[in-house]
Scaffold this active site. Structure first.
Site, mmCIF file in Angstrom:
data_model
loop_
_atom_site.group_PDB
_atom_site.id
_atom_site.type_symbol
_atom_site.label_atom_id
_atom_site.label_comp_id
_atom_site.label_asym_id
_atom_site.label_seq_id
_atom_site.Cartn_x
_atom_site.Cartn_y
_atom_site.Cartn_z
ATOM 1 C CB THR A 1 29.368 41.296 45.825
ATOM 2 O OG1 THR A 1 30.457 40.426 46.097
ATOM 3 C CG2 THR A 1 29.480 42.512 46.724
ATOM 4 C CB SER B 1 29.987 34.152 40.612
ATOM 5 O OG SER B 1 31.212 34.828 40.674
ATOM 6 C CB THR C 1 32.533 40.586 39.996
ATOM 7 O OG1 THR C 1 33.121 40.360 41.277
ATOM 8 C CG2 THR C 1 31.535 41.719 40.087
ATOM 9 C CG ASP C 2 34.957 36.351 42.521
ATOM 10 O OD1 ASP C 2 35.444 37.490 42.383
ATOM 11 O OD2 ASP C 2 34.810 35.807 43.632
ATOM 12 C CB THR D 1 39.387 39.438 31.383
ATOM 13 O OG1 THR D 1 39.971 38.502 32.266
ATOM 14 C CG2 THR D 1 40.299 40.656 31.256
ATOM 15 C CB THR E 1 48.892 36.255 24.710
ATOM 16 O OG1 THR E 1 49.876 36.970 25.484
ATOM 17 C CG2 THR E 1 47.721 37.170 24.440
ATOM 18 C CD GLN E 2 51.681 33.581 30.941
ATOM 19 O OE1 GLN E 2 52.302 34.423 31.576
ATOM 20 N NE2 GLN E 2 52.049 32.319 30.867
ATOM 21 C CB CYS E 3 49.821 40.061 26.916
ATOM 22 S SG CYS E 3 51.588 39.804 26.909
#
Ligand code: ASP
Length: 348
Positions: free
Chosen positions: A18, A63, A94-95, A171, A283-285
């Protein structure tokens, strides 16, 4: 400006995203444009008293189209130009920026200079863009030296919305606001306010400042990612865990590393283990660490052959697996190395 900063020279590498996009008048979608226009949009960076050269990838990409071949090209480019510059800035969408920054952190060994990824949520040509500030902060940080003339941040980082973060800890958490990235389990390496405040204790420094950077471009991408969810079917789980094309599987589990105790599920995990699959528990957390000793559900996974990913992001575990598996066919070695803190990616 310090005397050492005045002598700095930086290489600005533009891959797409972007930050350098403009609107296609016919289709009204965002498309990459020529990098030279970015410098026109940010005349401020010309004011820095050091040399800034640029390198533009062809083709420029959104990206979402990033492949490991881009990481290989970036790593080789940095190695080839390493002696000519004090730091490297990579303009990237950024993706998938966290994937690319994680990958580069493992692929570049013996780094003594900053490699800073940045980009933006709004194209640099629009009035409220975050791209200018991100780029200017990245330029300033990439050229910063300590009193001995060494780089302040000799790491692969992401600089975004006034935060400098270790790349393999980041992330993407937001698709709308300027704070697109977080480093949930590790403090920022620097924060840009009125001054740039460096968190010196959090920054990794090389043991030998005069070592040569080396590059590992051999990556083994045979990794699958399975995000656990209520209502999974044995067919889908077996497809991910036991597929002949996969050498490793990242299991995105619940909470502190928990998964169903159902016999069919554990049977498939055991089957995958018996078939030699490397299985890593993440972990998904957003925050916190995998601890498979806490609950019976986690313990069952561990007994079935799954190894912990600790507090690493999925992006960094994926990149670490690509890198380690690319280095060796020995799965035992790969599993052992997954438990080691190689580039600050886990708190261990
Ligand atoms: N789709 C874009 C990309 O990742 C989004 C961005 O750059 O922010 O290339």
């Amino acid at each position: 400006m310090t005397p050492s900063a005045q002598k700095s020279s930086l290489l600005l590498i533009y891959t797409g995203g972007t930050i350098g996009m403009k609107q296609d008048p016919d289709e009204l979608t965002l498309r990459p444009f020529d990098f030279s226009q970015i410098l026109e949009e940010v005349p401020e960076i010309r004011k820095f008293a050091f040399r800034i050269d640029s390198y533009t990838f062809d083709p420029l990409i959104d990206s979402s189209d990033v492949e490991p071949s881009l990481w290989q090209s970036l790593a080789e480019l940095i190695q080839a130009r390493y002696d000519d510059y004090d730091g490297f800035i990579i303009l990237h969408g950024t993706d998938t920026m966290s994937y690319s920054a994680s990958a580069l952190s493992f692929m570049l060994d013996g780094l003594t200079k900053p490699v800073i990824f940045t980009g933006s949520q709004l194209p640099i040509g629009v009035p409220r863009t975050d791209g200018k500030e991100n780029l200017i902060s990245a330029v300033e940080i990439a050229s910063a030296k300590d009193a001995e003339g060494h780089a302040k941040v000799p790491e692969v980082c992401i600089c975004f919305d006034s935060l400098l973060m270790r790349g393999n800890r980041t992330t993407k958490v937001n698709a709308e606001v300027f704070r697109a990235f977080l480093s949930p389990n590790y403090p920022p390496l620097a924060e840009a306010g009125i001054n740039i405040r460096y968190n010196d204790e959090a920054i990794r420094k090389p043991l030998d400042w005069y070592q040569r950077v080396s590059v590992n471009t051999s990556l083994d991408t045979r990794v699958a990612v399975l995000k656990l969810h209520p209502g999974m079917t044995p067919q889908a789980v077996r497809y991910f865990l036991c597929g002949p094309q996969t050498r490793a599987v990242i299991l995105e589990t619940y909470g502190s590393g928990n998964a169903p105790m159902k016999e069919w599920f554990l049977d498939i995990v055991r089957e995958a283990d018996a078939a030699g699959k490397i299985m890593v528990n993440v972990t998904q957390c957003l925050r916190g660490t995998v601890n498979m000793d806490l609950y019976a559900n986690g313990k069952a996974l561990e007994k079935a052959g799954v190894i912990p990913g600790y507090d690493a992001t999925t992006e960094s575990v994926l990149a670490k697996l690509f890198y380690l598996m690319g280095k060796s066919e020995d799965d035992k070695w790969v599993k052992a190395m997954m438990g080691r803190n190689l580039k600050g990616e886990i708190s261990k």
